[in-house]
Design an enzyme around this catalytic site. Sequence first.
Site, PDB file in Angstrom:
ATOM      1  N   GLU A 103      -2.217 -12.828   8.778  1.00 55.68           N
ATOM      2  CA  GLU A 103      -2.518 -14.459   8.656  1.00 55.68           C
ATOM      3  C   GLU A 103      -3.735 -14.666   7.780  1.00 55.68           C
ATOM      4  OE1 GLU A 103      -1.419 -15.701  12.239  1.00 55.68           O
ATOM      5  OE2 GLU A 103       0.387 -14.933  11.769  1.00 55.68           O
ATOM      6  N   HIS A 142       3.889  -8.455  11.696  1.00 54.73           N
ATOM      7  CA  HIS A 142       3.485  -9.021   9.294  1.00 54.73           C
ATOM      8  C   HIS A 142       3.555  -7.603   9.334  1.00 54.73           C
ATOM      9  CE1 HIS A 142       3.243 -12.086  12.524  1.00 54.73           C
ATOM     10  NE2 HIS A 142       1.670 -12.151  11.589  1.00 54.73           N
ATOM     11  N   CYS A 151       5.678  -4.438  14.219  1.00 51.69           N
ATOM     12  CA  CYS A 151       5.810  -5.731  14.277  1.00 51.69           C
ATOM     13  C   CYS A 151       5.966  -5.914  13.429  1.00 51.69           C
ATOM     14  CB  CYS A 151       4.294  -5.563  14.055  1.00 51.69           C
ATOM     15  SG  CYS A 151       3.180  -7.223  14.249  1.00 51.69           S
ATOM     16  N   ASP A 163      11.217 -15.828  16.474  1.00 53.24           N
ATOM     17  CA  ASP A 163       9.982 -15.375  16.459  1.00 53.24           C
ATOM     18  C   ASP A 163       9.159 -15.435  17.106  1.00 53.24           C
ATOM     19  OD1 ASP A 163       7.984 -12.912  15.742  1.00 53.24           O
ATOM     20  OD2 ASP A 163       7.581 -14.180  14.256  1.00 53.24           O
ATOM     21  N   SER A 164       7.988 -15.014  17.684  1.00 53.22           N
ATOM     22  CA  SER A 164       6.662 -15.944  18.344  1.00 53.22           C
ATOM     23  C   SER A 164       6.100 -16.814  17.221  1.00 53.22           C
ATOM     24  CB  SER A 164       5.845 -14.698  18.372  1.00 53.22           C
ATOM     25  OG  SER A 164       5.053 -13.526  17.370  1.00 53.22           O
ATOM     26  N   CYS A 189      11.290 -10.664  16.290  1.00 53.04           N
ATOM     27  CA  CYS A 189      10.133 -10.782  17.002  1.00 53.04           C
ATOM     28  C   CYS A 189      10.288  -8.852  18.117  1.00 53.04           C
ATOM     29  CB  CYS A 189       9.084 -11.021  17.931  1.00 53.04           C
ATOM     30  SG  CYS A 189       8.052 -10.892  19.112  1.00 53.04           S
TER      31      CYS A 189
HETATM   32  N1  DGL Z   1       6.081 -11.005  16.154  1.00 51.33           N
HETATM   33  C1  DGL Z   1       4.949 -10.336  17.048  1.00 51.33           C
HETATM   34  C2  DGL Z   1       5.688  -9.119  16.475  1.00 51.33           C
HETATM   35  O1  DGL Z   1       6.461  -8.412  16.485  1.00 51.33           O
HETATM   36  C3  DGL Z   1       3.592  -9.847  16.129  1.00 51.33           C
HETATM   37  C4  DGL Z   1       2.390 -11.964  16.441  1.00 51.33           C
HETATM   38  C5  DGL Z   1       1.779 -12.013  17.793  1.00 51.33           C
HETATM   39  O2  DGL Z   1       1.526 -11.136  18.713  1.00 51.33           O
HETATM   40  O3  DGL Z   1       3.471 -12.660  18.257  1.00 51.33           O
HETATM   41  O4  DGL Z   1       5.261  -8.196  18.184  1.00 51.33           O
END
Ligand code: DGL
Length: 255
Positions: free
Chosen positions: A146, A180, A178, A7-8, A70
Amino acid sequence: MRVGVFDSGVGGLTVLKAIREKFPRIDLFYLGDTARVPYGTKSPDTVIRYSVECAEFLSEKSVDVLVVACNTASSYALETLTSMLTIPVLGVVEPGVRKALSLTKGRVGVIGTSATIRSEAYQHRLREAGVEVFSKACPLFVPLVEEGLVEGDITERVVEFYLKEFREKGIDTLILGCTHYPLLKNTIKNFLKGTEVVDSSDAVAEELSSLVEDEGQGAIELFFTDRSQNLEGLIELILGDRLKPEILSDWTHRV
Ligand code: DGL
């Protein structure tokens, strides 16, 4: 079996958690690109380049399957990763769409980062299946989570700000596109009462059943490209009591 998840940042741990709950024995390797998060505001080329680097890192761990946790990376880089690797690559978009289609009566909402919504990856697949689609980027949701603000006044106000139009449109199903957003699920469900809420992390774990056997040592290794502020706090917020760092078989920061 060895499954790699990237993931990011830390948010993809919602996917790791869902996979662990369904498969207690497989060995999990997680890479969070905390040095370069967010991906949701980057250009498609950059998202693809970063995703390729994450996939290369996890390939070196000899994983049998790669899960792209992600949503932004799944929306832009899945094709590139699938053609680059010889192992199966599972993104979050397809499982989320399939789950939504199994629940909807015809009106689906999708929320995600600006990049995910702009990519039209979810919308395109849903429209193909003949349902009406309403989408919205919700850029304030990631920083809210976050900051640990997953419920309370401020969170309710922001949820209302972004989601009130879905009430007006009368959607029956909402995809949380997403990593989060599953942490905001209670607040979202309270606001959109009666709407089915699809959590792509659960949907991915379900689809993994066709690709893996639940065999292994049940190990988890977590890697991050930066030991960023509040990393531990966020990990604990997402993984919760059942998966505290001290019960992880390995706990590694790659900084
Ligand atoms: N992990 C990203 C997503 O699911 C969210 C956070 C980001 O913008 O990197 O799209």
